[in-house]
Every structure is written in structure tokens, then in C-alpha cells.
Write an enzyme that holds these catalytic residues in place. Sequence first.
Site, PDB file in Angstrom:
ATOM      1  N   HIS A  78       7.216  14.390  -9.945  1.00 39.34           N
ATOM      2  CA  HIS A  78       5.809  14.100 -10.176  1.00 39.34           C
ATOM      3  C   HIS A  78       5.020  14.305  -8.888  1.00 39.34           C
ATOM      4  O   HIS A  78       5.534  14.109  -7.776  1.00 39.34           O
ATOM      5  CB  HIS A  78       5.609  12.690 -10.736  1.00 39.34           C
ATOM      6  CG  HIS A  78       6.088  11.572  -9.860  1.00 39.34           C
ATOM      7  ND1 HIS A  78       5.335  11.075  -8.819  1.00 39.34           N
ATOM      8  CD2 HIS A  78       7.233  10.842  -9.884  1.00 39.34           C
ATOM      9  CE1 HIS A  78       5.997  10.073  -8.239  1.00 39.34           C
ATOM     10  NE2 HIS A  78       7.160   9.917  -8.853  1.00 39.34           N
TER      11      HIS A  78
ATOM     12  N   ASP B 299       1.986  12.835  -8.205  1.00 36.97           N
ATOM     13  CA  ASP B 299       1.090  11.735  -7.858  1.00 36.97           C
ATOM     14  C   ASP B 299       1.805  10.674  -7.043  1.00 36.97           C
ATOM     15  O   ASP B 299       3.040  10.643  -6.979  1.00 36.97           O
ATOM     16  CB  ASP B 299       0.501  11.100  -9.123  1.00 36.97           C
ATOM     17  CG  ASP B 299       1.567  10.583 -10.076  1.00 36.97           C
ATOM     18  OD1 ASP B 299       2.594  11.273 -10.256  1.00 36.97           O
ATOM     19  OD2 ASP B 299       1.385   9.491 -10.648  1.00 36.97           O
TER      20      ASP B 299
ATOM     21  N   ASP C  26       8.741   9.429  -2.595  1.00 38.43           N
ATOM     22  CA  ASP C  26       8.390   9.231  -4.013  1.00 38.43           C
ATOM     23  C   ASP C  26       7.083   9.934  -4.342  1.00 38.43           C
ATOM     24  O   ASP C  26       6.046   9.294  -4.447  1.00 38.43           O
ATOM     25  CB  ASP C  26       8.279   7.727  -4.289  1.00 38.43           C
ATOM     26  CG  ASP C  26       8.115   7.398  -5.756  1.00 38.43           C
ATOM     27  OD1 ASP C  26       8.461   8.237  -6.598  1.00 38.43           O
ATOM     28  OD2 ASP C  26       7.623   6.296  -6.056  1.00 38.43           O
TER      29      ASP C  26
ATOM     30  N   GLU D   3       2.668  10.244 -13.334  1.00 39.07           N
ATOM     31  CA  GLU D   3       3.892   9.491 -13.608  1.00 39.07           C
ATOM     32  C   GLU D   3       3.752   8.042 -13.194  1.00 39.07           C
ATOM     33  O   GLU D   3       4.303   7.144 -13.830  1.00 39.07           O
ATOM     34  CB  GLU D   3       5.077  10.140 -12.881  1.00 39.07           C
ATOM     35  CG  GLU D   3       6.441   9.590 -13.267  1.00 39.07           C
ATOM     36  CD  GLU D   3       6.910   8.407 -12.403  1.00 39.07           C
ATOM     37  OE1 GLU D   3       7.946   7.806 -12.737  1.00 39.07           O
ATOM     38  OE2 GLU D   3       6.224   8.091 -11.398  1.00 39.07           O
ATOM     39  N   GLU D   4       3.009   7.790 -12.125  1.00 40.10           N
ATOM     40  CA  GLU D   4       2.909   6.440 -11.582  1.00 40.10           C
ATOM     41  C   GLU D   4       1.974   5.533 -12.394  1.00 40.10           C
ATOM     42  O   GLU D   4       1.893   4.337 -12.111  1.00 40.10           O
ATOM     43  CB  GLU D   4       2.429   6.491 -10.122  1.00 40.10           C
ATOM     44  CG  GLU D   4       3.373   7.195  -9.163  1.00 40.10           C
ATOM     45  CD  GLU D   4       4.640   6.394  -8.865  1.00 40.10           C
ATOM     46  OE1 GLU D   4       4.880   5.384  -9.551  1.00 40.10           O
ATOM     47  OE2 GLU D   4       5.383   6.795  -7.950  1.00 40.10           O
TER      48      GLU D   4
ATOM     49  N   GLU E 149      13.744  11.808  -8.357  1.00 36.92           N
ATOM     50  CA  GLU E 149      13.299  10.480  -7.913  1.00 36.92           C
ATOM     51  C   GLU E 149      14.247   9.938  -6.843  1.00 36.92           C
ATOM     52  O   GLU E 149      15.445  10.265  -6.837  1.00 36.92           O
ATOM     53  CB  GLU E 149      13.274   9.506  -9.096  1.00 36.92           C
ATOM     54  CG  GLU E 149      12.193   9.781 -10.123  1.00 36.92           C
ATOM     55  CD  GLU E 149      10.853   9.168  -9.744  1.00 36.92           C
ATOM     56  OE1 GLU E 149      10.735   8.641  -8.623  1.00 36.92           O
ATOM     57  OE2 GLU E 149       9.935   9.235 -10.582  1.00 36.92           O
TER      58      GLU E 149
ATOM     59  N   HIS F 238       6.611   2.829  -2.998  1.00 36.50           N
ATOM     60  CA  HIS F 238       5.565   1.849  -3.319  1.00 36.50           C
ATOM     61  C   HIS F 238       5.370   0.822  -2.201  1.00 36.50           C
ATOM     62  O   HIS F 238       4.806  -0.242  -2.436  1.00 36.50           O
ATOM     63  CB  HIS F 238       5.853   1.128  -4.647  1.00 36.50           C
ATOM     64  CG  HIS F 238       5.959   2.027  -5.826  1.00 36.50           C
ATOM     65  ND1 HIS F 238       5.901   1.566  -7.136  1.00 36.50           N
ATOM     66  CD2 HIS F 238       6.115   3.371  -5.934  1.00 36.50           C
ATOM     67  CE1 HIS F 238       6.024   2.579  -7.975  1.00 36.50           C
ATOM     68  NE2 HIS F 238       6.158   3.686  -7.255  1.00 36.50           N
TER      69      HIS F 238
END
Length: 394
Positions: A79, A81, A111, A143-144, A168, A355
Site C-alpha cells: 500500500h 498510504d 509500513d 489500506e490504513e 507488510e 504507526h
Amino acid sequence: MPALPSLISMMSQLVASPSISCSQAHWDQSNKGVIQLLENWLSSQGFQCEVMPLPDQPNKFNLIATLGTGDGGLVLAGHTDTVPYDKGRWKSDPFKLEERDHKLYGLGSCDMKGFFAIVLDTVRQMQLSDVKQPLIILATADEESSMSGARALVDQNKIKARYALIGEPTSLTPIYAHKGIMMERIQVTGQAGHSSNPSLGNNALDAMHAVMSELMIFRQQLKANYRDASFVIDYPTMNFGCIHGGDNPNRICGRCELEFDLRALPGMSNQALMAEIAQILPRIEEKTGTIIQLSSLFADVPSFYTPIESDIIKACEALTNRQASTVAFATEGSFLNQLGMETLILGPGSIDQAHQPNEFMALDQIQPMQEVIRGLIERFCLQTNEQKNEEQRA
């Protein structure tokens, strides 16, 4: 072919292109800059690139880059984003890749923008002029937040391949299963009134107490009835994440909202779980005289499972010398499975850094990931079916 930038330069440019996706509009951004970088680099290496705006989101894009033709082949997916970032808690600019202590710091470094740079750097080192089965690089949006990029791919049925790897951050451990996730809201509407006389109103907090009590019983039933020893937390979980209700101690609460998540094991149906919860609520409505509404905060993500006997899982176990395992976090894996691909999750970096302020990818993760990518391309894109069968017999 035109020369690609270095791996570090590609990662730096990807990190420098903001692409936050978020349910809060003031954070949400387009991923167009990242998609354009990937399209330019992949086109220069001979890939046929298709950029697709998401339905109803013209500023969000998926990218499908294909080298070769055929019905089989391999997808390397990620992903584009990132999550929002904590202002003031980063030691460096989150949009400037910085190397410190053998780590590459930056928002999305693990990520998962760094994965694309690693893929591109690996591909440029390989002789891919005569692929037997297609190699597809897939880059998705959102995706997030909503996973709307992956959902659009399923709706459009755009990708045809046999195997898929999603990069991932798993610290290079192959992952064959994860739980699903539902994020739900229950709203109780009662009647506000002066707190000195309970008969003047109908307290929504009292009714929510009954709702939560029933949900806790339901949670215990799930724990008792469903187990999967392959997970560290081997039962379905339900978390009461936040509650909002009332506005002053001397007023009867007229409205209360509870938001919770539910993470189901593979084999369980999110829709069936929602139906069971919905059946609980009318009894409480009748008993309390309130109005109770159940709704979803986001569309649910199904659990992910690929049989551990799958060729791609066995290949990655051999390439990493690690046994395939499970994780608790959700990915786009279930959507790629819906497209008919045997999918696994495996990538550089650790989910522990994702994150978080000061997100990083350790430099020692890069070369092992390149070896995995190279091995998968050789097996699933460069070998004929006869060669694969001979290798299996050997």
C-alpha cells in the site's frame, strides 16, 4: 533501459511524498505523488502500467504494473498510504529519510514504502527479458483507513495471477493467517431531563450499561466456543474502545454511543457475528424503552487464511528458513485471496515500528528481503511449469 535511482534515493523520494490516509478529513491526502514515482520507475524497467482512480475518490489511485503475460505468475503488493504522524514526537522530519544507527527513519519507511524501493532495486538486478509467467507489482490506496483500494480491485476483478506476496512488515517471517476486524457503533437514544426527578427522562447511560453487560456475556461465549492455537491470542476478541454520553451531572443522559472492535478468527463470518449482536439489542430496547441502533464505522475486513501447504508459503519458509506463522493485525490479504491468488504476508521491518513516532527500517532487513523477492521471481516467473515440477520432485 534508463537507470533507476539508488535504493536509498527511491526510498527517500517515496517517503518525501506525503500520502496519509485517514478517516479525519483534515489529515487525509492523495497518494498521487507516490503512484507517479512508482509508475515512472516501473515503466522505465519495461512494465506496462495501469493507473486507476478509485470509484468516487478521483484523488486516490491504484497502480498495476505488469511484466510478461499468462495466467499464472506472481504479484508483489503493497500500500502507498501511511498513517498520520505525531507532531513534535519525531527526532527528525518524518518526510525526510534519515540514517541513524544502521536504521532508516521516515514515515512509511517500513509500513510500507520501503518495500517498493527494495522490490525495484531487486528487479533491476535481474534478467527479466524472458519471463515465463507475469510479474505484477501492485500498489494500492487507503489500506490504513478504509482499504478502499483493495476493495476496488475485487469489484473490478482486475488482477489475474496465481500467487501474491504482500510486503507488510513481519520481520521477514512468512504469515499465512490473520484475524478479521469489524469496527462498530451502538447508539442508545433515551430522553434528557432534570436529574432531580428520574421520571422526567429516560437515561441512555442506564440502557448502555445493559447493552455492555450483554456484549460482555457474548464476548465470553465467543472465547469459550472458538479457539485457534496457531494464534498467540487464540480466541476472538472484542474491545470496548470508547464511549460518549451525556453532557452534565445534573441532566439525565439523553444519548450514549459505544464504539468497539471485534476480531474474528479465520473461518468465522463477520456478517454472522453482526447478526448475533443485532439480535441482542431489541430485548434491551423493549426493556428500557430506548431506541438502540447498530452501525458500522468502516466496512469490515475479513479474516485472512492461505493453506500452509501452498507453494508460495513453502517457498518462503525455505527462503527465510522460518516457519510460517500468524499475526493479529489486518492486511489486504483476504482481498487478494478473493481474487483467486494464494497469498502470504512477508516483509522487511517490524510491525512494532509501524504507526509509531520515529518509524524505521533496519538496514539489515534489506538484503534478506531482496533474496526472498529474487527467489520468488525465479520460481514463479522465470521457470516453466515443467521446471517447477522437476524441482518439487527433487
